[in-house]
Design an enzyme around this catalytic site. Structure first.
Site: not given
Length: 415
Positions: A236, A268, A292, A345, A372
Site C-alpha cells: 500500500q 490476491y 497470489e 483484494d 480499489c
C-alpha cells in the site's frame, strides 16, 4: 469528428464522474472535464472529440468557481500550466479535502446504484473516512512509493495527466519527505525509462533505476508485525494504509461466521497482510491460505506468516486456483470451504466473472471484498447478488488524498 479538437469552449459543469473528471454537455454531447468541479462554469480546451458517446476537455480558465475550489496543492498540476504540461497524479488537488471525500462518496454510491442495482440499502449511507493524520497534513506527504519516468533526453518526472509524456517538476508534495528528498528530479538519467523511489518509513528512501535486483527486500511494519517484501513488490502506497485496512478487516469480518478450522482464503494475498490480519484478530491457529500469482510475493507471504502453523501460501492465478478447487475438492473439503471466510483484494479491474462464479459455487460463509475501484466492485457485487449473496456492511477510506481513488471494504454473506 476532429473539427473541435483543440478549440476552447464554455461549459457548465454539472456533476462528478468516475476517473477524476467532472461532467458537462456541449450540443447534447457528454464532455468529461478535467480540473473542474460540479457547479462551475469553465473555459475548457477540447482534447478528444473522436468518441461517439463523449468528448474530453481540459479546463484552462474558471469563470464561475465552486466554493470548494482551492489553490492546487501541486504547482506543477495547477491551471496556470498548459494542460499538456500539467503533472498527473493529483487530479483532485484543487478541491477542498473534505469535499474530495464527498465527491468520492458520490462516485461510490452512484456505482452501487447503477451497476450493483442497490436501492434503499444501508450501504448507500457510506461515508469516506480519512486516514489518521491526513487532515492535519492537508492530505500531503503520504506517498511512500513514487514511480517516475525518464524521457529520451534523460529528463526525470511524472507523466503529464492522462498521457505518457514526461514532465519536469521541482516538488512531489504527495510524497513523504524522505521520498521527495531522494527523488532525482534535477538529474538527467540516460539508458533507462523508469526510476522508483521507495521508503519503508524508517530508513530514508531507496532510488531504484530500472528493474530492481532480484530478491532485494525491504521490511514494513504494521502494529507489532513485520512484513518482508521486494522493494518494487506491491505494498500500500499511503504510509497509513496497511494499518487502516488491517484494522478495518478485523473490525468488519463477522466473528459469528468465522471458523478458524475452515478452509479460509486470502485471495490476491500479496505478502500476506490481510491473512495476518485474521490471524491476529482471532488465533495463531487459524487455517488460511494466501493465494497470489507473483512467486516472489508468495515466498514473502510464507515467510511473513511463518509464526502461524496452519497458514500457507500458494503461487497461482486466483481464477485457476478456484477452478481447481471446484474440480478436485472432496466432499469434506467443500464443507470446509462452505464454512470459510474469504478475503479478496483484487486489482483495479476487479475479481471478474470467473472468480465470482467460482466463489458463488464454493459458497463460503462470508466474503470480505477489498475494492480499489468502485465500478469494478459494483459489477462484481451485482454478480454476487444474483448468485445469492447480500452486502452486509460497507466502509470506504480515503487512502489516496488529492486523487480520485477511493478504497472500499464490503462484507458479503449468503442470504
Amino acid at each position: 469528428m476532429g473539427e473541435l479538437l483543440g478549440t476552447t469552449v464554455e461549459l457548465q459543469v454539472t456533476n462528478v464522474a468516475h476517473g477524476g473528471v467532472s461532467v458537462a454537455r456541449l450540443d447534447g454531447r457528454v464532455v468529461f472535464v478535467a480540473d473542474s468541479l460540479p457547479g462551475e462554469t469553465v473555459l475548457a480546451r477540447i482534447s478528444s472529440d473522436d468518441h461517439q458517446s463523449f468528448w474530453r476537455a481540459e479546463t484552462v480558465e474558471v469563470l464561475e468557481e465552486s466554493p470548494h475550489r482551492r489553490l492546487h496543492v501541486w504547482k506543477a498540476a495547477a491551471l496556470d500550466r498548459d494542460p499538456d504540461r500539467r503533472a498527473g497524479g493529483a487530479e483532485f488537488g484543487h478541491i477542498d479535502l473534505p469535499w474530495q471525500r464527498e465527491l468520492k462518496r458520490q462516485v461510490l454510491v452512484d456505482s452501487l446504484q447503477r451497476f450493483a442495482r442497490l436501492e434503499n440499502h444501508p450501504a448507500l449511507e457510506v461515508q469516506v473516512e480519512a486516514v489518521e493524520g491526513d487532515d492535519a497534513a492537508n492530505g500531503l506527504g503520504w506517498r511512500t512509493r513514487v514511480s517516475l519516468h525518464v524521457d529520451d533526453d534523460g529528463f526525470v518526472g511524472p507523466y503529464a495527466a492522462r498521457s505518457h509524456r514526461v514532465v519536469t517538476v521541482d516538488a512531489l508534495p504527495l510524497a513523504t519527505q524522505a521520498v521527495e528528498y531522494a527523488s532525482p528530479l534535477d538529474e538527467r538519467l540516460l539508458g533507462t525509462d523508469r526510476v522508483d523511489v521507495v521508503s519503508d518509513g524508517r530508513r530514508g528512501a531507496r532510488v531504484v533505476v530500472g528493474s530492481a535486483p532480484a530478491g532485494k527486500p525491504i521490511v514494513e511494519r504494521v502494529g507489532e508485525r513485520e512484513f518482508r517484501l521486494d522493494e518494487l513488490g506491491f505494498w500500500q502506497v499511503h504510509h497509513g494504509a496497511a494499518r487502516t485496512l488491517t484494522e478495518a478487516v478485523q473490525q468488519q469480518v463477522l466473528p459469528e461466521l468465522f471458523d478458524p478450522s475452515a478452509a479460509n482464503l486470502d485471495l490476491y494475498g500479496g505478502v500476506g497482510l490481510l491473512a495476518a490480519a485474521l490471524i491476529d484478530r482471532f488465533t495463531p491457529d487459524v487455517r488460511i491460505e494466501s493465494v497470489e500469482s507473483d512467486a516472489s510475493a508468495t515466498a514473502n507471504a510464507e515467510f511473513n506468516l511463518r509464526d502461524a502453523a496452519n497458514a500457507s501460501a500458494a503461487t497461482a492465478r486466483v481464477d485457476r486456483y478456484l477452478g481447481q478447487l471446484q474440480r478436485d475438492a472432496s466432499t469434506a473439503e467443500r464443507q470446509a470451504l462452505a464454512r470459510a471466510s474469504v478475503i479478496i483484494d483484487p486489482p483495479r479491474a476487479g475479481a471478474g466473472k470467473l472468480v465470482v462464479a467460482s466463489l458463488i459455487d464454493l459458497h463460503p460463509a462470508q466474503v470480505v471484498y477489498v475494492a480499489c475501484d468502485p465500478v469494478a466492485f459494483s459489477r462484481d457485487l451485482a454478480q454476487f447478488s444474483a448468485g445469492g449473496y447480500e452486502l452486509r456492511s460497507l466502509r470506504a477510506f480515503d487512502l489516496f488524498p488529492h486523487t480520485h481513488h477511493v478504497e472500499a471494504i464490503g462484507v458479503l454473506t449468503p442470504r
